[in-house]
Each structure stands twice: as structure tokens, then as C-alpha cells.
Design an enzyme around this catalytic site. Structure first.
Site, PDB file in Angstrom:
ATOM      1  N   MET A  95       0.845  -1.201   0.000  1.00 32.02           N
ATOM      2  CA  MET A  95       0.000   0.000   0.000  1.00 32.02           C
ATOM      3  C   MET A  95       0.879   1.250   0.000  1.00 32.02           C
ATOM      4  SD  MET A  95      -3.397  -0.871   2.137  1.00 32.02           S
ATOM      5  CE  MET A  95      -2.715  -0.659   3.749  1.00 32.02           C
ATOM      6  N   LEU A 102       6.624   3.136   1.593  1.00 32.49           N
ATOM      7  CA  LEU A 102       7.568   2.016   1.714  1.00 32.49           C
ATOM      8  C   LEU A 102       8.676   2.303   2.722  1.00 32.49           C
ATOM      9  CD1 LEU A 102       7.928   1.060  -2.073  1.00 32.49           C
ATOM     10  CD2 LEU A 102       6.260   0.217  -0.390  1.00 32.49           C
ATOM     11  N   HIS A 136       9.272  -3.292   3.732  1.00 35.89           N
ATOM     12  CA  HIS A 136       8.926  -3.544   2.323  1.00 35.89           C
ATOM     13  C   HIS A 136      10.187  -3.817   1.512  1.00 35.89           C
ATOM     14  CE1 HIS A 136       5.612  -0.642   3.606  1.00 35.89           C
ATOM     15  NE2 HIS A 136       4.905  -1.655   3.168  1.00 35.89           N
ATOM     16  N   GLN A 189     -10.322  -2.743   2.181  1.00 38.46           N
ATOM     17  CA  GLN A 189      -9.811  -3.397   3.386  1.00 38.46           C
ATOM     18  C   GLN A 189      -9.792  -2.479   4.609  1.00 38.46           C
ATOM     19  OE1 GLN A 189      -6.005  -4.209   1.334  1.00 38.46           O
ATOM     20  NE2 GLN A 189      -5.044  -3.764   3.310  1.00 38.46           N
ATOM     21  N   ASP A 216       2.489  -9.557   8.926  1.00 34.16           N
ATOM     22  CA  ASP A 216       1.050  -9.764   8.725  1.00 34.16           C
ATOM     23  C   ASP A 216       0.798 -11.259   8.536  1.00 34.16           C
ATOM     24  OD1 ASP A 216      -0.008  -6.838   8.422  1.00 34.16           O
ATOM     25  OD2 ASP A 216       1.846  -6.929   7.287  1.00 34.16           O
ATOM     26  N   SER A 241       6.457  -0.434  10.462  1.00 31.16           N
ATOM     27  CA  SER A 241       5.088  -0.381   9.936  1.00 31.16           C
ATOM     28  C   SER A 241       4.842   1.023   9.402  1.00 31.16           C
ATOM     29  CB  SER A 241       4.098  -0.664  11.068  1.00 31.16           C
ATOM     30  OG  SER A 241       2.799  -0.230  10.700  1.00 31.16           O
TER      31      SER A 241
END
Ligand code: AMP
Length: 305
Positions: free
Chosen positions: A32, A35, A39, A63, A152, A187
Site C-alpha cells: 500500500m 515504503l 517492504h 480493506q 502480517d 510499519s
């Protein structure tokens, strides 16, 4: 090959077809955006293991729940582009919402046996939104390898099960969680943490590390392992939204008694930051495997940093 930015699915399909004609192995990292080094670990692994790597950046409205942070989710295309370019990504797929979902779009993918507990219990509809968009992306890209983050873990399990059930044959690769020096999992939502909340947030890896220590010392009693994590949280007046031990290989199974197989200890914890509450998730894998033991030792070392 310079980094291509592609906004339309037909252009991406064409790009991938051209690569496949050349027998290239295609790697895919769905994101998403916003970054960070977490990532980047996925991106680096894709670039290392495949011939052509594609990153998608799409903040998927399906989501996000009604009271969640869709409108203020961090967006920083230029620096995302630079991170992809400097790591040798070949194509960056950045579609609009209209490009992904036609006005009459109505299909939804659900993996019910895995989406009603942990994050699924507290974010109704979230994993249906994730599964649906990932299926769309996989159908467009048709990659040989898909790179997803351990952070995740429930998402990884849901995507794996979806691919298996729907005969989608991409290989799903799970990349270990990348952490800050003090153990906090990276995150995109960490940007919401003010100084006090950031300080408090490091209790999460500390709580997991205390469980890891006990596990590595030979303890296999589920209750004792969970209790030691809870104690670390309670000392800072934190109370998790959930803290659960589940089977690694059969994730729907919660472990209540003795640990006799590889399992995952997963947590969601709200941390207050000025007027907002930031919801953070994390997990560790408790396994006899030397690779996972090394990951646990690294976490223990980080929280002592
Ligand atoms: P997101 O942009 O948050 O949807 O994440 C895109 C991918 O990056 C997902 O597969 C995440 O699990 C992964 N990811 C996010 N944070 C981390 C991290 N700290 N370490 C490893 N992977 C991560």
C-alpha cells in the site's frame, strides 16, 4: 532496465506477457506504499530470486473499516519510486481505485475459516477486502513468486489458503519481520506515533521477547508463555486487543495447553498517541527450526539494545 510506472492493468498484463515470452521468472510485491525497510526486504528478496520484479502500490479502500485511517493513510509516491528504482525493481504498478474496481464490481473473496479470529475478529471485512484485491492483482500479474511479510502473518495464511483453494499456482514466500534497533516491527503506521507512544510501543517486542526467552529455555506450557508476555504489557499499563498462540501449519487451531508443534504468538495492541490510538500488530514464530531460533535470538538482543 529503467523503472517503468504503469497505471493501467492492460499495460501491466502486456508488460508481464513480454517478460514471460522471454522465459523470465516474475516476482511480485503487493504493497500500500509508504515504503520502508520492511517492504524493502521483500523487494530485495524478489530482485535476488527472480528475473523481473514488480511492486504494486494501491491503498485498497475495501480493506479499511468505516472508522479506520483510509483518508489519512500515508502516501509518498516519489520516495516509494526512488526506493523501488534503487533496488532494481522493473515495474511499479500504481492503479487508481477506478482502475481496480469498475462501478459494477461486486465479487468478494472470503476465507472464512481463517478470517474470524485475531485481526479478523476486530476488523470485520478487512481480510475479505485483502483477499479480493490480492486475487485481482495476482490475476493481472500472474507472478511466479509473491513476497509477503511475516508481520502480517494472518494475511499470509489467508492468501496462501486462497491460492491453494482457487488453484492459483504462484509461490507465496514469507519474509521475516524487519524491526527497528529496539525491536519494534517496522510499519507504515509507526509515523502516527509521537515520542511517548513510540517509547510505549517498544513494550510490544519486549513482551514477545520475554515469551521467546522462555520458549528457548525449554518451556512448552502455553499458559506460562502467554502470561510472561502479558506481564510485560501490564507493567506498562497495556492490555492487548488479542494475544494468541496458534499452530503455524494449521493456523485455525489455537494452542491452549502444551506446545507440541511450531506455532505463532501474535499480538495486537493499541498505543495512545495524542488524540489518536495507533493499533500495532506483531508476532513471533516459536519453532525448533534453527532459522526461526536465530530470529528469536535477534529479537531478544534487540529489545536489550
Ligand atoms: P503494506 O504496505 O502494509 O500492505 O505491506 C505490504 C507488505 O509488506 C506486506 O506483505 C507486509 O506484511 C509487508 N511488511 C510490512 N511491514 C513489514 C516488516 N516490518 N517486515 C517485513 N515485511 C513487512
Amino acid at each position: 532496465m529503467p523503472l517503468l510506472v504503469i497505471n493501467r492493468k492492460e499495460d501491466l498484463r502486456k508488460f508481464v506477457q513480454e517478460q514471460r515470452i522471454k522465459q523470465a521468472k516474475v516476482g511480485f510485491v503487493p504493497t500500500m506504499g509508504a515504503l520502508h525497510s520492511g517492504h524493502e526486504a521483500l523487494i530485495k528478496q524478489s530482485v535476488l530470486e527472480t528475473d523481473v520484479s514488480i511492486v504494486s502500490i494501491f491503498v485498497n479502500p475495501k480493506q479499511f473499516g468505516q472508522n479506520e485511517d483510509l483518508s489519512k493513510y500515508p502516501r509518498q509516491f516519489q520516495s516509494d519510486y526512488e526506493l523501488c528504482e534503487s533496488n532494481g525493481i522493473h515495474a511499479l504498478f500504481a492503479p487508481s481505485v477506478a482502475e481496480m474496481y469498475s462501478p459494477e464490481f461486486c465479487t468478494q473473496i472470503s476465507v472464512p475459516s481463517l478470517n474470524h479470529f485475531m485481526c479478523g475478529k476486530f476488523r470485520p471485512g478487512h481480510f475479505d477486502g485483502v483477499a479480493t484485491v490480492v486475487m485481482l492483482l495476482l490475476n493481472i500479474v500472474q507472478p511466479h513468486f509473491v513476497y509477503l511479510g511475516q508481520k502480517d502473518f494472518q494475511q499470509v495464511q489467508i492468501i496462501k489458503r486462497m491460492c491453494k483453494d482457487l488453484y492459483h499456482d504462484s509461490n507465496i514466500i514469507m519474509v521475516p519481520t524487519v524491526r527497528e534497533k529496539d525491536g519494534l516491527a517496522l510499519s507504515s503506521r509507526n509515523v502516527y506515533l509521537n515520542t511517548n507512544a513510540r517509547e510505549l510501543a517498544k513494550t510490544i517486542p519486549q513482551a514477545l521477547a520475554s515469551a521467546a526467552k522462555l520458549y528457548l529455555s525449554g518451556e512448552r506450557d502455553c499458559e506460562k508463555i502467554i502470561k510472561t508476555s502479558l506481564k510485560s504489557l501490564e507493567e506498562k499499563n497495556l492490555s492487548p486487543q488479542y494475544l494468541e498462540l496458534r499452530s503455524f501449519s494449521f493456523f485455525e487451531r489455537e494452542i491452549h495447553t502444551k506446545i507440541e508443534e511450531d506455532c505463532v504468538l501474535a499480538i495486537a495492541q493499541f498505543v495512545s498517541s495524542e488524540e489518536t490510538q495507533v493499533r500495532l500488530i506483531d508476532n513471533i514464530i516459536l519453532s525448533e527450526d534453527s532459522i526461526w531460533k536465530e530470529v528469536l535470538n535477534n529479537l531478544i538482543n534487540s529489545v536489550n539494545y
